[in-house]
Write a protein that holds these residues in place. Structure first.
Motif, PDB file in Angstrom:
ATOM      1  N   UNK D  17       0.841  -1.191   0.000  1.00  0.00           N
ATOM      2  CA  UNK D  17       0.000   0.000   0.000  1.00  0.00           C
ATOM      3  C   UNK D  17       0.877   1.241   0.000  1.00  0.00           C
ATOM      4  N   UNK D 117     -13.535  -2.006   4.591  1.00  0.00           N
ATOM      5  CA  UNK D 117     -12.375  -1.461   5.291  1.00  0.00           C
ATOM      6  C   UNK D 117     -11.316  -1.168   4.247  1.00  0.00           C
ATOM      7  N   UNK D 118     -10.530  -0.116   4.442  1.00  0.00           N
ATOM      8  CA  UNK D 118      -9.406   0.082   3.527  1.00  0.00           C
ATOM      9  C   UNK D 118      -8.361   0.974   4.178  1.00  0.00           C
ATOM     10  N   UNK D 119      -7.140   0.798   3.718  1.00  0.00           N
ATOM     11  CA  UNK D 119      -6.055   1.690   4.094  1.00  0.00           C
ATOM     12  C   UNK D 119      -6.171   2.881   3.154  1.00  0.00           C
ATOM     13  N   UNK D 120      -6.745   3.961   3.684  1.00  0.00           N
ATOM     14  CA  UNK D 120      -7.057   5.113   2.825  1.00  0.00           C
ATOM     15  C   UNK D 120      -5.854   6.016   2.596  1.00  0.00           C
ATOM     16  N   UNK D 121      -4.815   5.812   3.387  1.00  0.00           N
ATOM     17  CA  UNK D 121      -3.686   6.750   3.353  1.00  0.00           C
ATOM     18  C   UNK D 121      -2.963   6.741   2.005  1.00  0.00           C
ATOM     19  N   UNK D 125      -3.957   0.741  -1.433  1.00  0.00           N
ATOM     20  CA  UNK D 125      -3.674  -0.240  -2.478  1.00  0.00           C
ATOM     21  C   UNK D 125      -4.031   0.310  -3.856  1.00  0.00           C
TER      22      UNK D 125
END
Lengths: 365, 365, 365, 365
Positions: D17, D117-121, D125
């Motif tokens: 990510x 859910x997600x890694x938004x930073x 991804x």
């Protein structure tokens, strides 16, 4: 195509060489929203690592796992998880003499014929160290299975001529076996047999030799109806998964080879209602019929060969000079593989079960 | 994903139900320009078909194969080959009673849990008849392997308590075994054991029972360096291929489970130049080390359970009423599976070897 | 590996040559318990078959489909479905002159270089007839999608220089387009443009020439969240599916190439609640962002080249003599491909959507 | 199944990510014995990285690649290659406001619907940063292709309304284009158009807006006969590969959409001997017929949308409150994507060609 991946819906790809920079695994297909920490994985890796007793090599590896992707704020995101375990700085000089001299019982000669080149240090890619990636991925799989009430264990039932008591084992649950095997270094649930196994291993090491063994696997809580009916039978996939672990030479489901000498009247498991579920009165089939789970406990066994690296000199050839020669394998090696194979076999079994559950859409999303 | 395909570069997909219109296979990945006729395939199918002796059911199936695509003017074109074997008009009424009553030892209950619906007639998709497609595809694979000097055979080494003489077998070549097994209905290369096996089977049938057995496979001419080193080990793929055949409960490569009770000094195969090639002095490994072929003969064994369909009444449940009941299986069934499994196991082994040769680009185009 | 299969969870494998015994498809991964009859499939095949108007070749093919497996008592069983369409007895002599002389615009030369051998009759495997298998499988997919509220249509928006009215089309629903396109032989939803297209095609045929065109696809009812985020983006898989149809030279999603000359302020679709759902105010993206569906209508376009088989003489080479020559293509051929491509593009789009729904476990089992 | 892998014989799996620990790729199927250093890969990564001109974001990323496995003493070993690029320590706070507020034109909303859910930073991804792994793997593929005489380049032919001179481009070889595009920040081989493109981009940025564009790809040296004839057509796989790059909205092979308005007499490429080889007089097909290469230069084009992240406020919704809102995207972003997409498209094209060469066994081992 090059065979470093396993699984379809829950798919792992291991990478890394024994004395390279690191080993590890990429996992693709993890459900999102699952709690996952490095500590969860480390617990399983610590079961695999050497140096824990006289049953394994005295090498010390810290085997600390790092999650490099796919987890955010302690939860899986559904994207690939990269797990990395750095290799310690190794002295690879102990392996100089095997660069062109294949070790009997090892993959060295096959790699030479296949690739023409290989990282020979510590066995390179063919080292048992590759299984660290499998165990790490298996920890993730076990974590998910536990949430669905599926529990599993592998344990040693034979080392050399010493066998665990079959009647004793038959009465133990998966949970009881899990508890018992952590109490002795050979991971045998029968403490009397365990003591005899320990002694046999020490004797073998004394003789610069090593011993084979048998590992049994048990999986409880698998719902009926899991598996594909033709080629991807659940037991066929378990067989491939377990046979893909180095040193495994045989696989049985349920009664296995004993079935060859049984009649159908003895071997067929009769169906019955037990008031709540449809069950079978016996479980000779090992929980799988026609490749599909019956809902009974799944039972399999794996034959593990003796560690091929032994201290006594062995005949081989020098691939450069084209002459017969003798090799002496340096370094310290496990005098028996079976106990260390336990967490690896558990990992592979967990991956097969989870993969099939996902393929069958038998998990809530 | 639904598991009806096998192989990567040489890929087969079987289709069809026992009492449906036809059964067959699509083969994708056949090299172009190979001579192929229906007669080549028919020969192998005829080895599989029932009604040839008292060792198998008296059912008569003509099993005539038709090539529907992929062959032009007697040669493969490199496009998919569809092979079709029409089913005879069956009287399916003998199967009415198993519609909702799973037969012990069969896949019926698993299909019910997995699909909710199934073609129960003659076992439907779970019938041994599915293997006709495998055998047909295997005939194509064998044809190609022969051109590369690779020969293989499977043969029965045990039925019930009767075992072939190990010393006798050890001295026979693949070619000699091929010749010998066509001389008796149990496909055993040891004629004395074969006679005892025949008698045991007839006795079992007399008792409305059936027998298990063991089938051995041997493959000669495989070059060293075949197989992938991690998950797609050559022996792991052979294990999956063989375990995917219904009734197989165990798989061994080389010494298999015997290796559990050996030491490395006994088990390791020493390498040596024999003046021409690098060989191993012994072949406990069965021709595969670390998942990669050594160039020695590949040897494996499969445990085959007794035919689950037997004439005596068996306990089971009625899935509709939810009550325990008893089932009597009608029709005529093989009193032993192992001899009929021989051509199927050969087919699967041939497919694994050819697939790996193609994946490794070890065939000239 | 040989590329005759498409899809992962809903997987089709087509087989057959134009003038061979039959063409067809195996479908693996069909959900069990779905109503399916030959008539359901025949309807779609009839839309594909030639001889329906002056827009297509006058060849008559009955194209009657047979279900050979996987359906029991009118319902799918979850096992592979083999669909077979027998080829009529063809006079293949019209193709004798192309045996060694590649037709411009056709795959002939590529097949020669790749395989060295080919069934040249009627184009063999490279014939448009291969798409009968796709259309048959697509009929099954559409059947399932309909049950989940997903509807789709393809339609012709351009033939040669004649274009349908964009504003008119913009206001039509999938259902309205489906109705309109069956009213004219060019399958265009704009009747005025359709008449002009018809005339253009007849003129081209008069000139022994042929025309290209553009086909648009629309899919309604796809839930937000479908597609995989990296390589298996929903639009990437649609692109592959559509580009795998012979004669397609380009693919666009949403505004496609027009986006190249837009700014983000113009192109970005703003999100908003419409009281019930999150929607986008515009749909320049064509219903897919970052490879994942947004819940808006999916829109794509395919560029279709002019039929390469035309009656006027064309320059080519004789592969045997190694000399330049001229070829005259005999027989009767479609003067435009786009209208006949409509059911094929629909089939491929349906398969992509269903496959992704199954991969995502977005269908109830 | 989760779509993070691409290729069959040369198979890449990207992971990581944008603001996680690292991004990278595992490559499985690399031929053994190929020279490979980190510097070879770094060269390509440096072409991808931002901060090189006013055409791209001012972010500075060192993007230093590490080979973690699969290379020994400077040569590939045939085992998986893990490439890792550590992420710099990012200030992720600029992304706090997009945690629950999907950005128009981005994948945010789709990820939310798909995963919950997600890694938004930094886009997590779905960030363009994922392509670093593709470019690294592409560098390995290019390395191998070069040894087989296959050369390729991508270049910008349009940004917003500014187009390169088609006649000029038509006369340039792959090598000449490679040289020219490194001389201007928009990677356009026509210097006059390049200057106009630059100005257009700066104007757009001034307006807090961004521009789309078109990238062309050219591949020389591909032998005739590459590609699979049905689903895995060479152009279908190129289409998928290129459409799998974020921001690509369209794909054309050869004349592409222009073919829709051509007749066969115009469009068909005539075959001829040129004294040495069979060639086509024109190349409207773009080097591929029926999915198989003709030996002519392969040409494709990709439509690239304008960067969705722009500085002016945009309408969207707050997923938590369920209300319409406005978002202002912070940080510095590329005012045009097309030039930075060039090395990514080259990487994907190289991977497709190498994968097909390996699938076809067209490389010496």
């Amino acid at each position: 195509m090059a065979g470093n991946s396993f699984g379809e819906a829950f798919r792992i790809t291991t990478w890394g060489e024994s004395h390279g920079a690191a080993v590890g695994v990429v996992i693709d297909g993890v459900l999102p929203g699952i709690h996952l920490t490095e500590a969860d994985i480390q617990t399983e890796l610590d079961r695999r690592k050497p140096g824990q007793s006289a049953m394994s090599t005295a090498r010390q590896e810290s085997d600390a796992v790092k999650i490099m992707s796919g987890v955010f704020e302690g939860k899986t995101t559904g994207t690939p998880i990269l797990l990395m375990i750095r290799n310690a700085d190794h002295d690879s000089s102990a392996y100089d003499n095997i660069r062109d001299t294949p070790r009997p019982g090892h993959a060295d000669y096959g790699y030479f014929c296949k690739y023409g080149i290989r990282d020979h240090r510590g066995g390179g890619r063919s080292s048992g160290r590759e299984t660290a990636g499998r165990v790490a991925a298996g920890a993730v799989a076990k974590n998910i299975l536990a949430a669905y009430g599926i529990d599993l264990v592998c344990h040693v039932v034979q080392i050399g001529p010493e066998k665990a008591d079959v009647d004793l084992l038959g009465n133990l649950s998966v949970g009881e076996i899990k508890e018992r095997i952590e109490k002795n270094p050979v991971r045998c649930a029968d403490p009397i047999a365990a003591a005899a196994m320990e002694k046999a291993v020490l004797d073998a090491r004394e003789n610069k030799d090593s011993l084979g063994g048998i590992v049994e696997g048990r999986i409880s809580g698998v719902p009926a109806g899991l598996g594909e009916p033709v080629f991807d039978k659940l037991d066929a996939d378990l067989a491939k998964a377990v046979m893909s672990i180095g040193a495994v030479k045989g696989f049985e489901i349920g009664d296995g080879f004993t079935a060859a000498n049984a009649t159908a009247a003895q071997f067929n498991d009769k169906f019955m209602y037990d008031g709540k579920d449809i069950v079978t009165k016996t479980n000779h089939a090992g929980g799988i019929l026609g490749g599909i789970s019956t809902g009974m406990e799944i039972r399999f066994r794996a034959a593990v060969k003796p560690t091929p690296s032994i201290a006594c000199p062995q005949e081989t050839v020098d691939l450069k000079s084209g002459k017969n020669t003798t090799i002496e394998i340096k370094g310290r090696h496990d005098p028996v593989i079976a106990p260390r194979l336990v967490p690896v076999a558990e990992a592979m079994a967990a991956i097969v079960i989870l993969d099939h559950l996902m393929r069958n859409r038998m998990l809530k999303k």
